[in-house]
Design a protein around this motif. Sequence first.
Motif, PDB file in Angstrom:
ATOM      1  N   TYR A 169      17.871  41.463 -22.490  1.00 58.11           N
ATOM      2  CA  TYR A 169      17.616  40.346 -21.578  1.00 58.11           C
ATOM      3  C   TYR A 169      18.504  40.435 -20.346  1.00 58.11           C
ATOM      4  O   TYR A 169      18.027  40.325 -19.211  1.00 58.11           O
ATOM      5  CB  TYR A 169      17.851  39.029 -22.325  1.00 58.11           C
ATOM      6  CG  TYR A 169      17.992  37.821 -21.436  1.00 58.11           C
ATOM      7  CD1 TYR A 169      16.900  37.334 -20.702  1.00 58.11           C
ATOM      8  CD2 TYR A 169      19.210  37.158 -21.321  1.00 58.11           C
ATOM      9  CE1 TYR A 169      17.023  36.216 -19.892  1.00 58.11           C
ATOM     10  CE2 TYR A 169      19.339  36.046 -20.516  1.00 58.11           C
ATOM     11  CZ  TYR A 169      18.244  35.577 -19.790  1.00 58.11           C
ATOM     12  OH  TYR A 169      18.376  34.483 -18.985  1.00 58.11           O
ATOM     13  N   ALA A 170      19.813  40.686 -20.556  1.00 57.15           N
ATOM     14  CA  ALA A 170      20.766  40.704 -19.438  1.00 57.15           C
ATOM     15  C   ALA A 170      20.423  41.802 -18.437  1.00 57.15           C
ATOM     16  O   ALA A 170      20.490  41.584 -17.220  1.00 57.15           O
ATOM     17  CB  ALA A 170      22.188  40.871 -19.971  1.00 57.15           C
ATOM     18  N   GLN A 171      20.026  42.976 -18.948  1.00 58.71           N
ATOM     19  CA  GLN A 171      19.701  44.085 -18.048  1.00 58.71           C
ATOM     20  C   GLN A 171      18.444  43.793 -17.232  1.00 58.71           C
ATOM     21  O   GLN A 171      18.409  44.010 -16.018  1.00 58.71           O
ATOM     22  CB  GLN A 171      19.509  45.377 -18.859  1.00 58.71           C
ATOM     23  CG  GLN A 171      20.811  45.922 -19.436  1.00 58.71           C
ATOM     24  CD  GLN A 171      20.568  46.926 -20.560  1.00 58.71           C
ATOM     25  OE1 GLN A 171      19.475  47.004 -21.127  1.00 58.71           O
ATOM     26  NE2 GLN A 171      21.596  47.689 -20.900  1.00 58.71           N
ATOM     27  N   VAL A 172      17.420  43.298 -17.903  1.00 60.05           N
ATOM     28  CA  VAL A 172      16.159  43.035 -17.199  1.00 60.05           C
ATOM     29  C   VAL A 172      16.348  41.914 -16.179  1.00 60.05           C
ATOM     30  O   VAL A 172      15.875  41.992 -15.039  1.00 60.05           O
ATOM     31  CB  VAL A 172      15.037  42.704 -18.215  1.00 60.05           C
ATOM     32  CG1 VAL A 172      13.752  42.338 -17.497  1.00 60.05           C
ATOM     33  CG2 VAL A 172      14.801  43.895 -19.147  1.00 60.05           C
ATOM     34  N   LYS A 173      17.081  40.867 -16.587  1.00 57.30           N
ATOM     35  CA  LYS A 173      17.359  39.760 -15.676  1.00 57.30           C
ATOM     36  C   LYS A 173      18.127  40.243 -14.444  1.00 57.30           C
ATOM     37  O   LYS A 173      17.820  39.877 -13.309  1.00 57.30           O
ATOM     38  CB  LYS A 173      18.189  38.716 -16.449  1.00 57.30           C
ATOM     39  CG  LYS A 173      18.575  37.497 -15.664  1.00 57.30           C
ATOM     40  CD  LYS A 173      19.449  36.616 -16.543  1.00 57.30           C
ATOM     41  CE  LYS A 173      20.035  35.483 -15.744  1.00 57.30           C
ATOM     42  NZ  LYS A 173      20.921  34.643 -16.558  1.00 57.30           N
ATOM     43  N   ASN A 174      19.097  41.110 -14.686  1.00 55.74           N
ATOM     44  CA  ASN A 174      19.931  41.637 -13.624  1.00 55.74           C
ATOM     45  C   ASN A 174      19.113  42.417 -12.579  1.00 55.74           C
ATOM     46  O   ASN A 174      19.406  42.369 -11.390  1.00 55.74           O
ATOM     47  CB  ASN A 174      20.983  42.556 -14.274  1.00 55.74           C
ATOM     48  CG  ASN A 174      22.079  42.939 -13.323  1.00 55.74           C
ATOM     49  OD1 ASN A 174      22.453  42.149 -12.468  1.00 55.74           O
ATOM     50  ND2 ASN A 174      22.591  44.156 -13.468  1.00 55.74           N
TER      51      ASN A 174
END
Length: 126
Positions: free
Chosen positions: A78-83
Amino acid sequence: MKLKHALSLLVITALLFNCSSDSANPGSPDPTPDPTPDPTNSTKVTYTSDIASIINGNCISCHSDPPVNSAPMALTTYAQVKNYVDLIITRVNSSTNPMPPSPNDPLSDSDKSLIQQWKDDGLLEN
Ligand code: HEC
């Protein structure tokens, strides 16, 4: 004394009426149980329910962790895609430099708009 009596009778009647109207419902089946929520306006796009499957189906073959095939970063959480959401939106909609790169099929229009909607809804995880 008589007035007081009449008043308390009124109160008791009101209480009884309340009780009987309350107890009229339990047991009797609701004629319209569970109105189906309209997914187009009552459900927000989230990473877990909408976005992860798009990324997993179209991007993870290169953007794994660690990334392969010269992909520069992982898109597995989630954090990578959001970033990377802004770059992701740019690239999946690009006709000159698309992601996934050819000869892979581009994302469907509905997948592209889901990603955009995810951003508009506030990049929710769940
Ligand atoms: C066949 C392997 C492959 C697939 C599948 C793939 N990518 Fe890529 N991706 C790359 C490579 C290689 C680069 C680096 C070269 C470039 O930017 O074109 C890249 C670059 C990117 C970049 C730019 C990163 C930056 O820092 O500039 C984004 C964003 C991106 N990919 C998103 C995606 C998304 C989203 C998907 C799925 C819809 C996807 N990619 C599918 C190989 C892939």
